[in-house]
Write a protein that holds these residues in place. Structure first.
Motif, PDB file in Angstrom:
ATOM      1  N   ALA A   1      -3.024   1.926  54.652  1.00 47.78           N
ATOM      2  CA  ALA A   1      -1.976   2.653  55.366  1.00 47.78           C
ATOM      3  C   ALA A   1      -2.570   3.527  56.454  1.00 47.78           C
ATOM      4  O   ALA A   1      -2.002   3.653  57.555  1.00 47.78           O
ATOM      5  CB  ALA A   1      -1.169   3.500  54.383  1.00 47.78           C
TER       6      ALA A   1
ATOM      7  N   SER B   1       2.620   9.079  60.726  1.00 52.23           N
ATOM      8  CA  SER B   1       2.809   7.660  60.413  1.00 52.23           C
ATOM      9  C   SER B   1       2.198   7.322  59.061  1.00 52.23           C
ATOM     10  O   SER B   1       2.783   6.574  58.264  1.00 52.23           O
ATOM     11  CB  SER B   1       2.169   6.813  61.517  1.00 52.23           C
ATOM     12  N   TYR B   2       1.067   7.879  58.787  1.00 51.18           N
ATOM     13  CA  TYR B   2       0.371   7.634  57.519  1.00 51.18           C
ATOM     14  C   TYR B   2       1.126   8.246  56.341  1.00 51.18           C
ATOM     15  O   TYR B   2       1.383   7.571  55.333  1.00 51.18           O
ATOM     16  CB  TYR B   2      -1.034   8.213  57.618  1.00 51.18           C
TER      17      TYR B   2
ATOM     18  N   ASP C   1       4.331   6.508  55.310  1.00 51.19           N
ATOM     19  CA  ASP C   1       4.183   5.130  54.839  1.00 51.19           C
ATOM     20  C   ASP C   1       4.211   5.146  53.314  1.00 51.19           C
ATOM     21  O   ASP C   1       3.391   5.815  52.675  1.00 51.19           O
ATOM     22  CB  ASP C   1       2.861   4.555  55.351  1.00 51.19           C
TER      23      ASP C   1
END
Length: 659
Positions: free
Chosen positions: A326, A651-652, A655
């Motif tokens: 991820a 974003s990480y 996820d």
């Protein structure tokens, strides 16, 4: 003299034979033939005895015979990577099922437990070859095969064969049969890059050797005759040969009484091995993970690098594959917005990132675009200035140690509500007055965008990332104390440079791993847990002791809670400098940061479960100097790439694979 003449007369060779005429003079008598035979036999016996006495078993095995691969595992126990030139893992004989052992013995040396370590027929062939010359034949016992694997070379010359036999006889006297068999099974070649039956079990059936049955063992035993000839996945002819050999091994086990006829009747279907797996290499992020784990083993065990390189270690890491994937995905998403082919400002970008659990376990790393492409690990780089992401440590030092406003005076406590001047370009002071730099100018602090805020609380200065209160606060606390507080939180002493006013605005260059770990100290109520990447280490099934760093109290729970509150405000407050990170959840705390010269950008954020730091910089490939981030992404002078670390972090953390 008479005795000498008498002896000479008695032993004189009567050849050609006196008293005979014609061709019969040249025909030896039966006595002469017998004497010649005894002479040859005695000479040969003497020669062999001499060579036997002169043959020693080397103290050290071939490096190639003892070298194994090291196996690295993900946190969930699945295999991550293997390193080393030899794919071998030793196992004790007790772990090899008895039926599998006998499959090998039936195929290679059924009399193993009763012979003397050599094959009489093989010995006769070797003796015959002594007369005729040339290379010897096969037919070695398992003891001989082990000697060849462990001590000698693979050439089939007479001298090597003879040495092999003598060493096998001596070895049979010195070792138990079970020990010889165990060593043989751990050094034999099974094809597919596998040495030893443990790696062969994984290579052909994807399972531990202890899980093999007699049928699968018979196929592995067949491979000992020549893996290139009997690996059934290499072609139709190979498959036919393998099936025939497999049947023969099972039938042979019945013949020697090691497999019942009823059990043999159950094995009618050939145990097709899986297709040859692709080698697990160090591509992508795996190489960085392996490098990090290896460094931890080196620094936290008594294992020397030389011993480690001989292999046989099983390294259980703390890395979680979904999180690693991820994080790499989040970085790629941001990198895809860059266009290094068209924009010089987008070239030579270096991104490092790390996720550390509250207890210190490193869960994920991003070290670069790929280990085989870039060997340098940016997650562990100590070259990127922390910038204003360093200011929480200044704040923590002030809350813990107070400030010194008068030289030789008493230290004064501060609180989150203590007011400081937040205006732009204010002069930096010491207890004696303004701070002058070496050029004779008064040092003045500046805010981003040259904004002024008037009197602000220390908490508000963290929430809104106002620089001027922090640089003055560092001077009031004392830069030595700020340095000590940041080391207590988890940064390394080697990260720091000169203690000048800019020190409080992040001239230190910690790695992403250390930055994530240090922020995690605030989430852990002020206790610092050193980051670690290896949770367990074994060698040949035996546990190897790992020295784990002790947890240390860096700040009181109250101080940690106050810093945590400010960092939570930076994310959760509408006017917080990191408010965009609030999309990751209501408990997120963190702060971004940029270097004063615009050469680096950071974002460090955490929850109670995970602390993650992301750094970004540009490095000149020739000089290795940092380059400005201005203009990254194609926005001209108005962009500096300082938002990219937060974009990656968001974003990480959003996820689901990273949860």
């Amino acid at each position: 003299m008479r005795l000498r003449r008498w002896l000479a007369a008695r032993v004189r060779l009567d050849y050609p034979r006196a008293g005979r005429s014609g061709a019969t003079r040249w025909v030896p008598s039966w006595r002469q033939v017998s004497l010649f035979f005894l002479f040859c036999l005695g000479s040969l016996t003497g020669l062999l005895s001499f060579l036997y006495l002169q043959t020693d078993i080397p103290k050290n095995l071939n490096d190639f015979a003892t070298q194994q691969d090291n196996v690295y595992y993900w946190a969930d126990g699945t295999e991550m990577a293997r390193t080393g030139p030899v794919n071998r893992q030793e196992v004790p004989l007790d772990k090899v099922p008895e039926k599998v052992q006998w499959a090998v013995l039936a195929a290679e040396n059924a009399s193993f437990y009763t012979d003397s370590g050599v094959s009489p027929s093989g010995l006769m062939r070797a003796v015959t070859r002594m007369v005729t010359g040339g290379e010897t034949q096969g037919g070695s016992t398992i003891t001989q095969q082990y000697v060849k694997n462990a001590y000698l070379n693979q050439r089939q010359t007479f001298s090597r064969k003879l040495t092999e036999m003598f060493m096998a006889i001596k070895l049979d006297d010195r070792m138990s049969k079970r020990e010889i068999l165990q060593r043989y099974l751990n050094t034999s070649w099974f094809g597919r890059g596998s040495y030893g039956i443990q790696r062969a079990a994984y290579a052909y059936y994807g399972k531990d050797v202890s899980e093999l049955n007699a049928s699968e063992g018979a196929l592995l035993a067949s491979l000992l005759k020549g893996a290139g000839t009997f690996d059934p996945t290499l072609g139709a002819k190979n498959h036919k040969r393998a099936v025939d050999r497999w049947k023969w091994v099972l039938d042979r086990m019945v013949d020697i009484g090691k497999l019942s006829k009823s059990e043999r009747a159950r094995y009618t279907t050939f145990p097709e091995p899986k297709a040859q797996p692709k080698p697990v290499g160090l591509t992508g992020q795996v190489g960085y993970l392996v490098e990090t784990a290896k460094a931890y083993v080196s620094s936290h065990t008594d294992t020397s690098d030389a011993d480690f390189d001989l292999g046989g270690y099983q390294i259980h890491t703390t890395f979680e594959k979904p999180k690693v994937q991820a994080l790499a995905k989040a970085v790629k998403k941001t990198r895809d917005n860059l266009d290094p082919d068209q924009r010089p400002e987008d070239r030579h970008v270096r991104i490092g990132a790390a996720s550390v659990a509250p207890g210190g376990a490193i869960r994920a790393l991003y070290g670069g675009p790929g280990y085989l492409e870039q060997g340098f690990n940016d997650a562990n780089a100590s070259t990127v200035p922390a910038g204003t992401s360093f200011t929480p440590f200044v704040y923590a030092a002030a809350l813990r140690d107070g400030v010194l406003l008068e030289r030789n005076g008493a230290r004064t406590p501060v609180t989150p509500s203590t007011l400081y001047d937040g205006d732009n370009k204010i002069a930096v002071h010491t207890p004696e007055g303004p701070y002058w730099d070496r050029s004779g100018k008064i040092v003045r602090a500046t805010n981003d965008g040259d904004a002024s805020y008037g009197q602000v609380s220390l908490r508000q200065a963290i929430v809104r990332s106002i620089n001027t209160p922090m640089i003055q606060l560092g001077m009031d606390v004392g830069l030595d104390r700020v340095r000590r507080a940041s080391i207590d939180a988890g940064l390394l002493p080697s990260s720091f440079g000169a203690r000048v006013p800019a020190f409080s605005l992040g001239t230190a260059t910690p790695s992403s791993i250390r930055m994530a770990s240090a922020y995690g100290t605030f989430a852990a109520d002020g206790t610092h847990y050193a980051p670690y990447s290896v949770s367990g280490l074994t060698h040949g099934g035996q546990k190897v002791e790992l020295r784990k760093d002790r947890a240390k109290r860096a700040f009181s729970a109250a101080v940690a809670a106050q810093v945590d509150d400010a960092l939570r405000g930076a994310v959760q407050s509408p006017d917080g400098s990191a408010h965009e990170a609030a999309v990751a959840g209501g408990e997120v705390a963190g702060k971004g940061g940029t270097a004063q010269d615009g050469t680096s950008a950071w974002f460090v954020g955490y929850t109670k479960k995970l602390s993650t730091a992301v750094s970004l910089s540009r490095v000149d490939p020739k000089s290795q100097e940092l380059m400005p981030l201005e203009g990254m992404g194609g926005g001209g002078a108005d962009t500096s790439g300082d938002t990219y670390p937060m974009d990656i972090w968001e974003s990480y953390m959003t996820d689901r694979a990273a949860e």
